[in-house]
Design a protein around this motif. Structure first.
Motif, PDB file in Angstrom:
ATOM      1  N   LEU A   1     -33.985  17.529 122.545  1.00 25.41           N
ATOM      2  CA  LEU A   1     -35.490  17.199 122.150  1.00 25.41           C
ATOM      3  C   LEU A   1     -35.761  15.921 121.995  1.00 25.41           C
ATOM      4  O   LEU A   1     -35.121  15.360 121.116  1.00 25.41           O
ATOM      5  CB  LEU A   1     -35.563  18.357 120.992  1.00 25.41           C
ATOM      6  N   GLU A   2     -36.641  15.204 122.711  1.00 24.32           N
ATOM      7  CA  GLU A   2     -36.908  13.988 122.529  1.00 24.32           C
ATOM      8  C   GLU A   2     -38.077  13.665 121.375  1.00 24.32           C
ATOM      9  O   GLU A   2     -38.102  12.839 120.666  1.00 24.32           O
ATOM     10  CB  GLU A   2     -37.174  13.425 123.841  1.00 24.32           C
ATOM     11  N   CYS A   3     -38.857  14.511 121.371  1.00 27.80           N
ATOM     12  CA  CYS A   3     -40.176  14.494 120.429  1.00 27.80           C
ATOM     13  C   CYS A   3     -39.539  14.857 118.838  1.00 27.80           C
ATOM     14  O   CYS A   3     -39.151  15.933 118.793  1.00 27.80           O
ATOM     15  CB  CYS A   3     -41.199  15.308 120.852  1.00 27.80           C
ATOM     16  N   ASP A   4     -39.961  14.191 117.847  1.00 31.53           N
ATOM     17  CA  ASP A   4     -39.494  14.288 116.635  1.00 31.53           C
ATOM     18  C   ASP A   4     -40.289  15.599 116.056  1.00 31.53           C
ATOM     19  O   ASP A   4     -39.528  16.348 115.206  1.00 31.53           O
ATOM     20  CB  ASP A   4     -40.024  12.990 115.635  1.00 31.53           C
ATOM     21  N   LYS A   5     -41.298  15.867 116.572  1.00 32.00           N
ATOM     22  CA  LYS A   5     -42.095  17.033 115.983  1.00 32.00           C
ATOM     23  C   LYS A   5     -41.640  18.283 116.666  1.00 32.00           C
ATOM     24  O   LYS A   5     -41.486  19.519 116.223  1.00 32.00           O
ATOM     25  CB  LYS A   5     -43.620  17.083 116.800  1.00 32.00           C
TER      26      LYS A   5
END
Length: 390
Positions: free
Chosen positions: A27-31
């Motif tokens: 998962l690249e997005c912090d969200k």
């Protein structure tokens, strides 16, 4: 006969912790990573333990809870804003919690945390042996005592930011050098002591000798006690130096800069020596002709520099890669000199000619000067400056 209904399969019964960590890592997005932690307590625990960076404004109690939850954090940023700081901010009690709870920490940022003292830094030195980078810039209560404790305890220290720590003296640099030679601090590559006005030639010379193979960035802005002795030492020992900031070191002269150019000709990329009033054409020509990888140069307020510094550089023997050049407040540089410069530097991206009485936009236009397509020319101060030489 109706087909038998398969028993439902729970994903938590099927996937191991390592498999879930593998999914989380993708998962690249912090969200998305935060949403991952909302599935269930197990996933929240995995998400928490895989967290590597934290930025927070928290007191001792909250820091303790964060340490218990985020057990593998490598980078912790508690820096305060100059304009929007809060009282009392980070304290020695908070540093005690950090030293005890964040044992894996490698990067600690405490910029503008003005309440911390030597007592808290001593706890960091004894409690975080794996620390590699410390930013204590503008922590104005710190002295050699607390910072020496960090140098003695954190043997893997590589980056030290102490800009504006007014009580830092040669004593700290001697301690840093001594520990390097004995057992620790063997990989110091970045040392920022800008505006530490009590630092002088003795300390810098010792650091140059001790950190000769590793030191790549040294910042000494407005360290007015630093002179030729320091530069000669850097020339002798630090052949891999890439960035040197000596703006405001007014005792630095041509001879030491010439030695630096010869010694670091294959490594030096960024050099700031504004307000070095003894610098003239001879040493500047050495820098420009010998340092083939130079990308940024600041000679602002070097009043002895003239157009001659830019004449017949290299005679086309190699391509210059200079991208940033600042010659503000150089009264002896004219439009003619800028024209000569442009004939040899076609990679310029930023040129600062503010307060050069003989260099104006009108004058450059009348002379028919053609600047590189993407070059920003600062005539009046209306353009933002690149931060490469800060």
């Amino acid at each position: 006969m109706a087909d038998a209904v398969a028993d439902p399969v729970c994903i938590n019964d099927t996937l191991t912790d390592d498999e879930l960590r593998s999914i989380l890592a993708r998962l690249e997005c912090d969200k998305d990573k935060e949403v991952f932690g909302l599935v269930c307590k197990r996933w929240l625990h995995l998400q928490s333990t895989e967290r590597k960076k934290l930025s927070a404004r928290a007191g001792s109690h909250m820091l303790s809870r964060m340490a218990a939850r985020f057990t593998r954090v490598l980078e912790l940023d508690l820096s305060q804003s100059v304009s929007r700081s809060f009282y009392p901010g980070v304290t020695d009690s908070d540093l005690a919690v950090i030293a005890e709870g964040f044992k894996c920490l490698k990067v600690l940022k405490l910029q503008n945390c003005k309440a911390i003292t030597d007592k808290g830094l001593a706890l960091i030195g004894s409690g975080l042996p794996s620390l590699q980078s410390l930013d204590a810039s503008y922590c104005r209560k710190l002295t050699d005592k607390g910072l020496s404790a960090v140098a003695e305890g954190c043997h893997d220290l590589r980056s030290l930011h102490l800009a504006g720590c007014r009580f830092v003296t040669d004593g700290l640099l001697l301690a840093l050098s001594r520990n390097y030679l004995v057992d620790g601090c063997q990989q110091i590559c970045y040392l920022d002591i800008n505006k530490c006005s009590n630092v002088g030639d003795i300390g810098i010379s010792k650091v140059a000798e001790a950190c000769s193979s590793s030191l790549k960035t040294l910042k000494l802005l407005d360290c007015y006690k630093v002179g030729d002795e320091s530069i000669f030492s850097l020339s002798k020992f630090c052949k891999n130096l890439e960035t040197l900031i000596i703006g405001g070191c007014r005792d630095v002269s041509d001879e030491s800069i010439k030695s630096l150019a010869a010694a670091c000709k294959n490594s030096l990329k960024n050099l700031r020596m504004d307000w070095c009033l003894n610098i003239s054409d001879s040493s500047l020509r050495c820098i420009l002709t010998q340092c083939k990888h130079l990308e940024a140069l600041d000679i602002g307020c070097c009043e002895e520099v003239t157009d001659a510094a830019f004449e017949d550089l290299g005679n086309g023997e190699f391509e210059f890669g200079l991208k940033v050049l600042k010659v503000s407040n150089c009264p002896k540089i004219t439009v003619s000199g800028i024209g000569t410069l442009l004939n040899q530097y076609n990679s310029l991206e930023y040129l600062d000619v503010r307060s050069c009485p003989h260099v104006t936009k009108v004058g450059c236009d009348e002379a028919g000067l053609i600047f590189p397509e993407y070059c920003k020319v600062n005539f009046t101060g209306s353009l933002s400056e690149p931060d490469v030489l800060v």
